[in-house]
Design a protein around this motif. Structure first.
Motif, PDB file in Angstrom:
ATOM      1  N   SER A 353       0.828  -1.194   0.000  1.00 26.64           N
ATOM      2  CA  SER A 353       0.000   0.000   0.000  1.00 26.64           C
ATOM      3  C   SER A 353       0.873   1.258   0.000  1.00 26.64           C
ATOM      4  O   SER A 353       1.836   1.372   0.756  1.00 26.64           O
ATOM      5  N   LYS A 354       0.518   2.218  -0.832  1.00 24.75           N
ATOM      6  CA  LYS A 354       1.228   3.501  -0.837  1.00 24.75           C
ATOM      7  C   LYS A 354       1.046   4.227   0.492  1.00 24.75           C
ATOM      8  O   LYS A 354       1.970   4.898   0.984  1.00 24.75           O
ATOM      9  N   ALA A 355      -0.136   4.089   1.098  1.00 24.02           N
ATOM     10  CA  ALA A 355      -0.386   4.736   2.389  1.00 24.02           C
ATOM     11  C   ALA A 355       0.505   4.125   3.471  1.00 24.02           C
ATOM     12  O   ALA A 355       1.007   4.839   4.353  1.00 24.02           O
ATOM     13  N   TYR A 356       0.707   2.817   3.421  1.00 24.28           N
ATOM     14  CA  TYR A 356       1.610   2.163   4.371  1.00 24.28           C
ATOM     15  C   TYR A 356       3.027   2.700   4.196  1.00 24.28           C
ATOM     16  O   TYR A 356       3.719   3.013   5.181  1.00 24.28           O
ATOM     17  N   ASP A 358       3.847   5.630   3.024  1.00 25.24           N
ATOM     18  CA  ASP A 358       3.874   7.008   3.513  1.00 25.24           C
ATOM     19  C   ASP A 358       4.085   7.048   5.026  1.00 25.24           C
ATOM     20  O   ASP A 358       4.842   7.882   5.544  1.00 25.24           O
ATOM     21  N   PHE A 381      -3.674  -1.548   6.704  1.00 23.97           N
ATOM     22  CA  PHE A 381      -3.680  -1.126   5.309  1.00 23.97           C
ATOM     23  C   PHE A 381      -4.005  -2.280   4.367  1.00 23.97           C
ATOM     24  O   PHE A 381      -3.891  -2.135   3.158  1.00 23.97           O
ATOM     25  N   SER A 386      -8.372   1.216   3.455  1.00 28.60           N
ATOM     26  CA  SER A 386      -7.357   1.725   4.378  1.00 28.60           C
ATOM     27  C   SER A 386      -6.836   3.083   3.912  1.00 28.60           C
ATOM     28  O   SER A 386      -6.800   3.399   2.742  1.00 28.60           O
ATOM     29  N   SER A 387      -6.399   3.894   4.859  1.00 31.07           N
ATOM     30  CA  SER A 387      -5.888   5.217   4.523  1.00 31.07           C
ATOM     31  C   SER A 387      -4.677   5.524   5.383  1.00 31.07           C
ATOM     32  O   SER A 387      -4.284   4.762   6.246  1.00 31.07           O
ATOM     33  N   SER A 388      -4.092   6.685   5.127  1.00 26.88           N
ATOM     34  CA  SER A 388      -2.894   7.089   5.860  1.00 26.88           C
ATOM     35  C   SER A 388      -3.224   7.666   7.230  1.00 26.88           C
ATOM     36  O   SER A 388      -2.354   8.214   7.894  1.00 26.88           O
ATOM     37  N   SER A 389      -4.460   7.550   7.663  1.00 31.40           N
ATOM     38  CA  SER A 389      -4.845   8.127   8.951  1.00 31.40           C
ATOM     39  C   SER A 389      -4.423   7.265  10.135  1.00 31.40           C
ATOM     40  O   SER A 389      -4.558   7.664  11.276  1.00 31.40           O
TER      41      SER A 389
END
Length: 609
Positions: A353-356, A358, A381, A386-389
């Motif tokens: 995941s790109k959010a992971y 980040d 994620f 899933s998100s970067s929150s």
């Protein structure tokens, strides 16, 4: 054909140009052509692939021919009883696929068999997983090639009948002779009359030649009986895994104390799988699944996408620091989560995941090198929503127990591998990383078959908490990591290397040189390198070397001093001194020319015409 290839190489030498950073001209040119490029470990291997192209075959035919040839002439690093993961970009299907090419542990191989040992052995009758080379090559050929087994194995059979010994292999035979002494069939196969064949003298492997001919004979018999090309290739493949050859392999293994059975061989079936992928600055990078270390490259690219590497500059201390720190984070996840997904639940969606990435990127200190192993928690994620929150503290989990190399001690060099990359005018890409059946530590040849058995059992862990713990029928988490890169849906590059755990690090550095630093392909391959020894080793007793970074002295004293100042524990190597051997073949998206490159670090070879 040889005269045509030589002429093409000479033309390439005159025409090549380089773009990007100011640097000394490469030692070798970037070879260009319009028909095909074959890049591999030895000239014999490259010639085999080029011969198939010359006979009207495609990149897959050429790649398979090169695999079989390498199994004859590159026995220092690879043999027919090993494995060969493959990635193919099919121009016909407009699709990228993975052929897993990694055999499992024999069904009777269990951790209790190695009680009191740090890991399964890397040599001998207990060191081998089920051979996967013949299966993977046959599957690639039948589904994506155009030729027969007889066609693609002809160069290998001729080489098994005899090829001129070369200095590198003769030297390897000399230094490994004592390790081979416990295995009579090995001595008879590799040391005729008890001697090392000197360079220039013809070296013959008659038993291996008979095994190869038996495979072809089974295919021919099937064709004569009216079976289709695909079914006939399968019949040739089955001649290796069932019947007389399998009986003799299993008997030799069991007689020497191994646990491999005829049933292990007969039940093995490789398969075509979907690749794992990520997009990095507009380039789509394709790798195998987490039964392989391949996704670690994708994780590292996701981490590095958040840094302006181009502004930092190629081979700068700033760029090399964030690259090394990103490698540490990605490999920590490899060691914590990767394993055969047929046996363990790998959170691969979350890991990629790109959010992971980040969130994990925040752990990188731009001023200080980490000496910790810091796997993350990708589970939050691991779902599309899933998100970067997710808060940073939840992204750290405890690593598994990892032994550490004692100061002053030197871990053994891995037995190693070879690599084969092909591109053709139709736009097919072929990337293979054949390995095992090597000489280092002593090859175990299976009786009178001429087949050296593999060495991949040592890749398993014996720790029951590890997703890579040994289990009968399970694939070890291998380091063999072919790579295909596409640009705007078109073939861009097939790239691979030997080097064990370092493979994805070295492929990464070359890709960054091409994509971020705008280097020509050969210049990107030859540029000075680093290699982190921080991750857990996949070999021997799986020890790690926290904070240790190999660096070639050609980076220059200022860069080396700046890396030390950040806390990297440097092991300075000579220019071109890191143990790797990149080969690459692809198509330039601007000129549309085919191009290839080969590493001077391992005497790699490439032809383009």
């Amino acid at each position: 054909m040889r005269r045509a290839l030589a002429a093409a190489c000479a033309c390439a030498c005159a025409a090549v140009s380089f773009i990007g950073v100011d640097a000394a001209p490469p030692l070798r040119p970037e070879f260009t052509g319009s028909r095909a490029v074959v890049a591999a470990g030895r000239s014999f291997t490259v010639d085999a692939g080029a011969r198939l192209i010359d006979e009207g075959g495609n990149a897959i035919d050429a790649g398979v021919a090169s695999i079989f040839a390498a199994a004859v002439v590159e026995i220092s690093h690879f043999g027919l009883g090993g494995e060969s993961p493959i990635i193919i970009a099919s121009a016909r299907d407009r699709k990228v696929v993975v052929i897993n090419g990694q055999g499992p542990a024999p069904n009777d191989a269990v951790p209790a068999l190695f009680k009191g040992q740090p890991a399964p052995p890397g040599n001998g009758p207990l060191g081998a997983t089920v051979p996967a080379v013949v299966d993977a090559a046959a599957l690639a050929l039948s589904q994506y090639g155009t030729k027969s087994l007889a066609d693609v194995m002809a160069p290998a059979i001729a080489l098994a009948d005899g090829f001129p010994m070369y200095e590198f292999l003769s030297h390897y035979l000399e230094i490994e002779r004592e390790n081979c002494l416990p295995y009579p069939a090995t001595m008879a196969t590799y040391y005729p009359d008890g001697r090392v064949t000197p360079a220039g003298e013809i070296f013959r492997q008659p038993n291996l030649a008979r095994t190869l001919r038996a495979i072809v004979a089974a295919e021919k018999a099937a064709l004569a009986a009216g079976r289709s090309r695909v079914d006939a290739i399968r019949a040739g493949r089955d001649a290796f895994y069932t019947g007389d050859i399998a009986r003799r392999i299993a008997a030799a293994n069991r007689d020497a104390g191994g646990v491999m059975t005829e049933a292990d061989l007969a039940s093995y079936r490789g398969r075509i799988e979907e690749p794992q992928t990520t997009r990095y600055r507009g380039y789509d990078v394709y790798k195998a699944g987490p039964w392989n270390q391949s996704p670690v490259l994708l994780q590292t690219l996701n981490l590095l996408e958040g840094f302006d590497l181009a502004t930092m500059g190629p081979q700068s201390a700033d760029a090399l620091h964030v690259i090394a720190e990103s490698i540490k984070l990605a490999y920590a996840d490899r060691d914590r989560y990767y394993g055969d997904p047929d046996f363990v639940d790998v959170p691969i969606r979350g890991l990629l995941s790109k959010a992971y990435a980040d969130a994990r990127r925040r752990l990188i200190d731009l001023a200080s090198a980490s000496r910790e192993h810091r796997p993350g928690d990708p589970q939050p994620f691991n779902h599309p929503a899933s998100s970067s929150s997710v808060r940073l503290p939840s992204l750290l989990v405890a690593p598994l127990a990892t032994p550490v190399v004692e100061p002053g001690s030197l871990p053994r060099e891995p037995g190693d591998t070879t690599a084969i990359q092909v591109v053709d005018a139709e736009g097919n890409l072929f990337s293979a990383t054949p390995s095992s059946g090597w000489l280092l530590g002593g090859a175990f040849v299976a009786g009178d078959t001429g087949v050296p058995m593999g060495n991949r059992m040592q890749a398993f862990r014996l720790d029951p908490a590890s997703p890579n713990v040994l289990q009968g029928g399970k694939r070890p988490r291998t380091t063999l990591t072919p790579t295909v890169v596409m640009k705007d849906g078109a073939p861009f590059l097939a790239i691979g290397t030997p080097g064990g755990d370092s493979q994805d690090q070295q492929i990464l550095l070359v890709l960054l040189n091409v994509i971020d630093f705008r280097m020509g392909l050969q210049a990107a391959i030859e540029a000075p390198r680093v290699n982190s020894l921080h991750p857990e080793s996949s070999f021997d007793d799986h020890r790690a070397q926290p904070g240790v970074l190999e660096a070639e002295s050609s980076l220059g004293p200022d860069v080396l001093a700046a890396l030390r100042a950040r806390g990297h524990d440097l092991r300075v190597r000579s220019p071109y001194g890191i143990s790797t051997g990149i080969v690459a073949a692809g198509r330039d998206p601007v000129t549309r020319q085919l191009r290839g490159g080969a590493d001077p670090r391992r005497e790699r070879y490439v032809v383009a015409w």
